[in-house]
Write a protein that holds these residues in place. Structure first.
Motif, PDB file in Angstrom:
ATOM      1  N   UNK A  98       0.850  -1.190   0.000  1.00  0.00           N
ATOM      2  CA  UNK A  98       0.000   0.000   0.000  1.00  0.00           C
ATOM      3  C   UNK A  98       0.889   1.243   0.000  1.00  0.00           C
ATOM      4  N   UNK A  99       0.550   2.175  -0.888  1.00  0.00           N
ATOM      5  CA  UNK A  99       1.365   3.391  -1.006  1.00  0.00           C
ATOM      6  C   UNK A  99       1.508   4.109   0.336  1.00  0.00           C
ATOM      7  N   UNK A 100       0.440   4.042   1.184  1.00  0.00           N
ATOM      8  CA  UNK A 100       0.503   4.785   2.453  1.00  0.00           C
ATOM      9  C   UNK A 100       1.126   3.981   3.601  1.00  0.00           C
ATOM     10  N   UNK A 101       1.698   2.824   3.298  1.00  0.00           N
ATOM     11  CA  UNK A 101       2.484   2.110   4.325  1.00  0.00           C
ATOM     12  C   UNK A 101       3.806   2.825   4.566  1.00  0.00           C
ATOM     13  N   UNK A 102       4.255   3.572   3.563  1.00  0.00           N
ATOM     14  CA  UNK A 102       5.578   4.218   3.646  1.00  0.00           C
ATOM     15  C   UNK A 102       5.439   5.718   3.884  1.00  0.00           C
ATOM     16  N   UNK A 103       6.440   6.273   4.560  1.00  0.00           N
ATOM     17  CA  UNK A 103       6.447   7.709   4.882  1.00  0.00           C
ATOM     18  C   UNK A 103       6.794   8.560   3.659  1.00  0.00           C
ATOM     19  N   UNK A 106      11.222   7.092  -0.925  1.00  0.00           N
ATOM     20  CA  UNK A 106      12.420   6.290  -0.647  1.00  0.00           C
ATOM     21  C   UNK A 106      12.071   5.046   0.161  1.00  0.00           C
ATOM     22  N   UNK A 107      11.231   5.240   1.201  1.00  0.00           N
ATOM     23  CA  UNK A 107      10.832   4.107   2.025  1.00  0.00           C
ATOM     24  C   UNK A 107       9.908   3.167   1.231  1.00  0.00           C
ATOM     25  N   UNK A 108       9.070   3.752   0.368  1.00  0.00           N
ATOM     26  CA  UNK A 108       8.171   2.936  -0.459  1.00  0.00           C
ATOM     27  C   UNK A 108       8.977   2.001  -1.361  1.00  0.00           C
ATOM     28  N   UNK A 109      10.012   2.540  -1.978  1.00  0.00           N
ATOM     29  CA  UNK A 109      10.851   1.737  -2.875  1.00  0.00           C
ATOM     30  C   UNK A 109      11.568   0.630  -2.092  1.00  0.00           C
ATOM     31  N   UNK A 110      12.065   0.989  -0.917  1.00  0.00           N
ATOM     32  CA  UNK A 110      12.761   0.016  -0.058  1.00  0.00           C
ATOM     33  C   UNK A 110      11.813  -1.112   0.370  1.00  0.00           C
ATOM     34  N   UNK A 111      10.606  -0.705   0.834  1.00  0.00           N
ATOM     35  CA  UNK A 111       9.617  -1.674   1.317  1.00  0.00           C
ATOM     36  C   UNK A 111       9.163  -2.614   0.198  1.00  0.00           C
ATOM     37  N   UNK A 141       6.766 -14.344  11.116  1.00  0.00           N
ATOM     38  CA  UNK A 141       7.427 -13.809   9.922  1.00  0.00           C
ATOM     39  C   UNK A 141       6.585 -12.698   9.303  1.00  0.00           C
ATOM     40  N   UNK A 142       7.234 -11.647   8.826  1.00  0.00           N
ATOM     41  CA  UNK A 142       6.572 -10.604   8.053  1.00  0.00           C
ATOM     42  C   UNK A 142       7.427 -10.345   6.821  1.00  0.00           C
ATOM     43  N   UNK A 143       6.809  -9.748   5.814  1.00  0.00           N
ATOM     44  CA  UNK A 143       7.563  -9.450   4.593  1.00  0.00           C
ATOM     45  C   UNK A 143       7.648  -7.941   4.426  1.00  0.00           C
ATOM     46  N   UNK A 144       8.850  -7.437   4.308  1.00  0.00           N
ATOM     47  CA  UNK A 144       9.048  -5.991   4.170  1.00  0.00           C
ATOM     48  C   UNK A 144       9.614  -5.437   5.456  1.00  0.00           C
TER      49      UNK A 144
END
Ligand code: RDL
Ligand code: RDL
Length: 153
Positions: A98-103, A106-111, A141-144
């Motif tokens: 989800x786009x709004x998981x990241x701040x 840069x964080x979106x690309x990393x996640x 376990x989680x992914x990301x």
């Protein structure tokens, strides 16, 4: 074994490329890629990868936008992916970031990269070495982002 990679042009990160890169580490696995406009187009792409292109499992990558409408659509796309799994009796690993998981971007690309790579590994394990997943049962376990870890140490 053949693994399908279904992704979208809507996504703001090329997650399919990371999955392909991860899968190439496993020489015995063939790869089929199928790119569609958006996540609502993924269920039939996955079904076709399984039924027409002979994939044993598919990794489906999508990026829901931040609006309420996008979240509603994500729920619908997810139900479509579930239905495609039941219709074909094959796993479809849903990798939605989800786009709004990241701040920020840069964080979106990393996640997106990390979640895509970790789920690629899950797909390989599901079809080639399911005992690896059983060994990880109950370990949070989680992914990301970071794993949650087990409740009891
Ligand atoms: O079938 C064509 C489109 O309807 C389909 O590609 C949709 O998945 C496109 N789409 C939306 O219409 C929308 O409102 C997408 C999103 N939101 C979204 O958040 N993420 C997408 N597609 O991948
Ligand atoms: O198909 C791969 C994944 O999409 C699937 O394993 C999901 O069940 C993973 N998952 C989420 O994507 C999520 O947003 C889980 C949760 N939340 C959750 O709360 N518990 C889970 N999985 O077991």
């Amino acid at each position: 074994m053949k693994i399908g990679v279904a992704d979208t042009t809507f996504a703001r990160v090329n997650m399919g490329a990371f999955v392909v890169d991860e899968l190439r580490k496993h020489a015995s696995v063939a790869i089929e890629r199928y790119t569609v406009p958006g996540f609502k187009d993924l269920p039939v792409a996955c079904k076709k990868l399984i039924e027409e292109r002979g994939c044993d499992i598919v990794v489906a990558l999508g990026m829901p936008g931040g609006k309420d409408k996008d979240k509603m659509c994500a729920h619908e796309a997810s139900q479509g992916l579930m239905l495609a799994q039941l219709m074909t009796n094959r796993h479809i690993i849903e990798v939605f970031v989800h786009e709004d998981e990241a701040e920020n971007d840069r964080e979106l690309a990393w996640l997106a990269e990390r979640r895509a790579r970790e789920h690629a590994e899950n797909a390989v394990n599901l079809i080639l070495r399911p005992q690896v997943l059983t060994r990880q049962a109950g370990t949070g376990q989680r992914q990301g982002f970071e794993d949650a870890g087990p409740a009891r140490q």
